[in-house]
Design an enzyme around this catalytic site. Structure first.
Site, PDB file in Angstrom:
ATOM      1  N   TYR A  84      10.037  -5.363  -2.408  1.00  0.00           N
ATOM      2  CA  TYR A  84       9.762  -4.011  -2.921  1.00  0.00           C
ATOM      3  C   TYR A  84      10.568  -3.185  -2.851  1.00  0.00           C
ATOM      4  O   TYR A  84      10.941  -2.006  -4.101  1.00  0.00           O
ATOM      5  CB  TYR A  84       8.160  -3.783  -2.911  1.00  0.00           C
ATOM      6  CG  TYR A  84       7.512  -1.937  -3.392  1.00  0.00           C
ATOM      7  CD1 TYR A  84       7.357  -2.080  -4.445  1.00  0.00           C
ATOM      8  CD2 TYR A  84       7.653  -1.509  -2.618  1.00  0.00           C
ATOM      9  CE1 TYR A  84       7.035  -1.174  -5.285  1.00  0.00           C
ATOM     10  CE2 TYR A  84       7.181  -0.244  -2.332  1.00  0.00           C
ATOM     11  CZ  TYR A  84       6.670  -0.292  -4.273  1.00  0.00           C
ATOM     12  OH  TYR A  84       6.306   0.927  -5.198  1.00  0.00           O
TER      13      TYR A  84
ATOM     14  N   TRP B  75       2.512   7.344  -0.571  1.00  0.00           N
ATOM     15  CA  TRP B  75       1.446   6.919  -0.321  1.00  0.00           C
ATOM     16  C   TRP B  75       0.221   7.681  -0.883  1.00  0.00           C
ATOM     17  O   TRP B  75      -0.333   8.916  -0.823  1.00  0.00           O
ATOM     18  CB  TRP B  75       1.062   7.896   1.104  1.00  0.00           C
ATOM     19  CG  TRP B  75       1.666   7.609   2.760  1.00  0.00           C
ATOM     20  CD1 TRP B  75       2.631   6.427   2.876  1.00  0.00           C
ATOM     21  CD2 TRP B  75       1.354   7.054   3.755  1.00  0.00           C
ATOM     22  NE1 TRP B  75       2.618   6.029   3.779  1.00  0.00           N
ATOM     23  CE2 TRP B  75       2.012   6.604   4.260  1.00  0.00           C
ATOM     24  CE3 TRP B  75       0.078   8.376   4.055  1.00  0.00           C
ATOM     25  CZ2 TRP B  75       1.628   6.913   6.222  1.00  0.00           C
ATOM     26  CZ3 TRP B  75      -0.561   8.171   5.701  1.00  0.00           C
ATOM     27  CH2 TRP B  75       0.955   7.143   6.847  1.00  0.00           C
TER      28      TRP B  75
END
Length: 281
Positions: free
Chosen positions: A119, A144
């Site tokens: 990723y 996040w």
């Protein structure tokens, strides 16, 4: 009109509420087909473009890296090239996963990258392709991401906190939870600023403050969300995943704050707004 790639993701849904924004879903522009993304930009003739779409399944990317690299790498590159041709600003959302997560010092935009997994490599490929296109671009690395939409840590903790009286949560990964609503506001500020100040092109960091561990974040979610659930700290080694997560996701955001006159958002305020949106406050 500002054209946004993405319609159902967390940031795209926050961008969609703005009247000057048009969001494209996968049916209108599939990121697995970079040429179609460029064609969509030509057809729309926007004043600016924001890419809020991505292959975000971190663990699945380990098995599907080629697909992730097209979506996260080649597609943003094609978008940026088309924007350069049209002379309009382009903003690409990226990630803390481009770093190796070592140390405990916040990462600067110019620090050496070193993704731990597929990723991160795919997102770094996108950054490089966007920069190589040579237009008026900005890359916004964040971390996040949370909101009232989709699947994210806040919603998972609220659900588990209602089902259980105790949970174990990783405590040796540190970063800044970032409300999607604030990321959307940052992206809009960036494209509008770049239109008149193209010299501000480049890579920037934008993440919520203060930096915390996942376990500390979980305790805050339980407290604000009224969940009577005890959080026990565990090391990452007790929660193995197919893809390694960076231990240090702290992002140094001062260059963004200076260039775009926006402060890092306090995620505690963002969490309160998310809980209100979810009917939990």
């Amino acid at each position: 009109m500002i054209l946004v790639f993405g319609k159902t993701g967390q940031v795209a849904r926050e961008l969609a509420v703005h009247s000057d924004v048009t969001c494209l879903d996968r049916g209108a522009a599939d990121l697995a087909d970079p040429a179609a993304c460029a064609a969509a930009i030509r057809a729309q003739s926007p004043s600016a473009v924001i890419n809020a779409a991505a292959f975000t399944a971190v663990d699945a990317a380990e098995e599907r890296e080629a697909e992730a690299t097209v979506i996260n790498g080649a597609a943003p590159g094609a978008m940026a090239q088309e924007c350069a041709t049209l002379g309009v600003p382009f903003v690409q959302i990226s990630t803390d996963y481009v770093f190796d997560g070592s140390g405990d010092t916040p990462w600067q935009p110019g620090d050496v990258t070193g993704p731990l997994g597929a990723y991160g490599r795919s997102k770094l490929a996108g950054e490089q392709a966007v920069a190589e296109a040579g237009g008026t671009y900005a890359i916004l690395r964040t971390s996040w991401v949370v909101s009232a939409h989709g699947n994210n840590f806040v919603k998972t903790m609220l659900r588990l906190g209602a089902e259980r009286d105790a949970l174990t949560v990783v405590a040796d990964q540190i970063g800044g939870p970032t409300p999607a609503r604030d990321i959307a506001a940052a992206c809009l500020k960036m494209v509008k600023t770049l239109a008149s100040e193209p010299d501000k092109r480049g890579i920037y960091h934008f993440a919520g403050a203060p930096d915390v561990s996942w376990a500390e974040f979980a305790r805050a979610i339980m407290a604000q969300g009224g969940r009577d659930c005890t959080i026990t700290d565990i090391p990452s080694s007790d929660y193995p995943t197919p893809a390694a997560r960076p231990a240090n996701s702290r992002l140094e955001c001062s260059s963004f704050e200076t260039a775009f006159d926006m402060k890092r958002p306090d995620w505690r305020d963002g969490l309160a707004a998310i809980l209100k949106d979810l009917g939990e406050a």
